[in-house]
Design an enzyme around this catalytic site. Structure first.
Site, mmCIF file in Angstrom:
data_model
loop_
_atom_site.group_PDB
_atom_site.id
_atom_site.type_symbol
_atom_site.label_atom_id
_atom_site.label_comp_id
_atom_site.label_asym_id
_atom_site.label_seq_id
_atom_site.Cartn_x
_atom_site.Cartn_y
_atom_site.Cartn_z
ATOM 1 N N LYS A 1 0.423 -1.206 -0.294
ATOM 2 C CA LYS A 1 0.042 0.646 -0.099
ATOM 3 C C LYS A 1 0.936 1.001 -0.265
ATOM 4 O O LYS A 1 0.530 2.380 -0.132
ATOM 5 C CB LYS A 1 -1.122 0.037 1.041
ATOM 6 C CG LYS A 1 -2.101 -1.457 0.963
ATOM 7 C CD LYS A 1 -2.853 -0.769 2.124
ATOM 8 C CE LYS A 1 -4.239 -1.871 2.182
ATOM 9 N NZ LYS A 1 -4.939 -1.758 2.819
ATOM 10 N N ASN B 1 -5.012 2.093 -2.220
ATOM 11 C CA ASN B 1 -5.653 0.405 -1.513
ATOM 12 C C ASN B 1 -6.241 0.474 -3.045
ATOM 13 O O ASN B 1 -6.638 -0.770 -3.517
ATOM 14 C CB ASN B 1 -6.524 0.114 -0.938
ATOM 15 C CG ASN B 1 -7.808 0.790 -0.915
ATOM 16 O OD1 ASN B 1 -7.854 1.814 -1.942
ATOM 17 N ND2 ASN B 1 -9.046 0.211 -0.321
ATOM 18 N N ASP C 1 -10.775 2.710 2.387
ATOM 19 C CA ASP C 1 -11.327 1.784 3.328
ATOM 20 C C ASP C 1 -12.068 2.773 3.703
ATOM 21 O O ASP C 1 -12.768 1.881 4.194
ATOM 22 C CB ASP C 1 -9.601 1.636 3.835
ATOM 23 C CG ASP C 1 -8.842 0.542 3.384
ATOM 24 O OD1 ASP C 1 -9.555 -0.348 2.729
ATOM 25 O OD2 ASP C 1 -7.698 0.951 3.622
ATOM 26 N N GLY D 1 -3.265 1.141 11.490
ATOM 27 C CA GLY D 1 -2.592 1.204 9.971
ATOM 28 C C GLY D 1 -3.419 2.220 9.179
ATOM 29 O O GLY D 1 -4.737 2.432 8.990
ATOM 30 N N ARG E 1 1.880 4.969 15.363
ATOM 31 C CA ARG E 1 0.646 4.617 14.313
ATOM 32 C C ARG E 1 0.010 5.386 15.136
ATOM 33 O O ARG E 1 -1.068 5.953 14.277
ATOM 34 C CB ARG E 1 0.391 3.097 13.782
ATOM 35 C CG ARG E 1 0.962 2.510 13.119
ATOM 36 C CD ARG E 1 0.653 1.366 12.268
ATOM 37 N NE ARG E 1 1.014 0.263 11.527
ATOM 38 C CZ ARG E 1 0.640 -0.821 11.421
ATOM 39 N NH1 ARG E 1 -0.528 -0.967 11.479
ATOM 40 N NH2 ARG E 1 1.009 -1.560 10.213
#
Length: 155
Positions: free
Chosen positions: A64, A85, A98, A124, A150
């Site tokens: 990605k 994606n 997403d 993520g 993250r």
């Protein structure tokens, strides 16, 4: 006929071909949709071939971000999160669908997130995109992520 593919380290169990063919047929399109599992060592060598062979690609772990140098443009959430994606190969444009897809699924199920408290597990690429979409739709979002780096990118 559209030529599409999902690419990732191991996409042997991916349901993307079945899902996308079903949706595209409903929209009046026919497509060929391949699963392409690539080792990390072979990704760069095969990328140019894939851009020439397919109209579009879905990209999954671990590519990605590694797909970014092959793109000319990032749009929407891909620009915000630096993770792609979905790729339109003709324009070499990368998208991250997403969050929008997750929110659409909830809305189709009759679930309105506005004013709701939501916990997202994982921050993520997909998690960050979902967190963003949920916040934009008016949810009070908390996130849990094992990797503190993250998690700090979300807040």
């Amino acid at each position: 006929m559209l030529k599409l593919a999902v690419i990732g380290k191991d996409v042997s169990k991916s349901l993307s071909p079945q899902m996308h063919r079903f949706i595209l047929r409903r929209m009046g399109y026919e497509c060929e949709y391949d699963k392409i599992s690539l080792t990390e060592a072979k990704f760069e060598a095969r990328a140019k071939e894939l851009f020439a062979r397919y109209n579009g690609m879905n990209v999954t772990i671990p590519y990605k971000q590694r797909i970014l140098p092959f793109l000319k443009r990032l749009a929407g959430d891909a620009k915000t999160f630096g993770a792609v994606n979905t790729v339109v190969t003709g324009t070499r444009t990368g998208y991250n669908t997403d969050g929008a897809g997750f929110l659409m699924m909830l809305e189709e199920a009759g679930f309105c997130v506005k004013g709701k408290r939501v916990l997202v597990l994982g921050a993520g690429g997909a998690g960050r995109s979902c967190i963003y979409a949920l916040r934009e739709a008016g949810a009070d979002v908390s996130a849990y992520e094992r990797d503190g780096k993250r998690l700090s990118a979300v807040y």
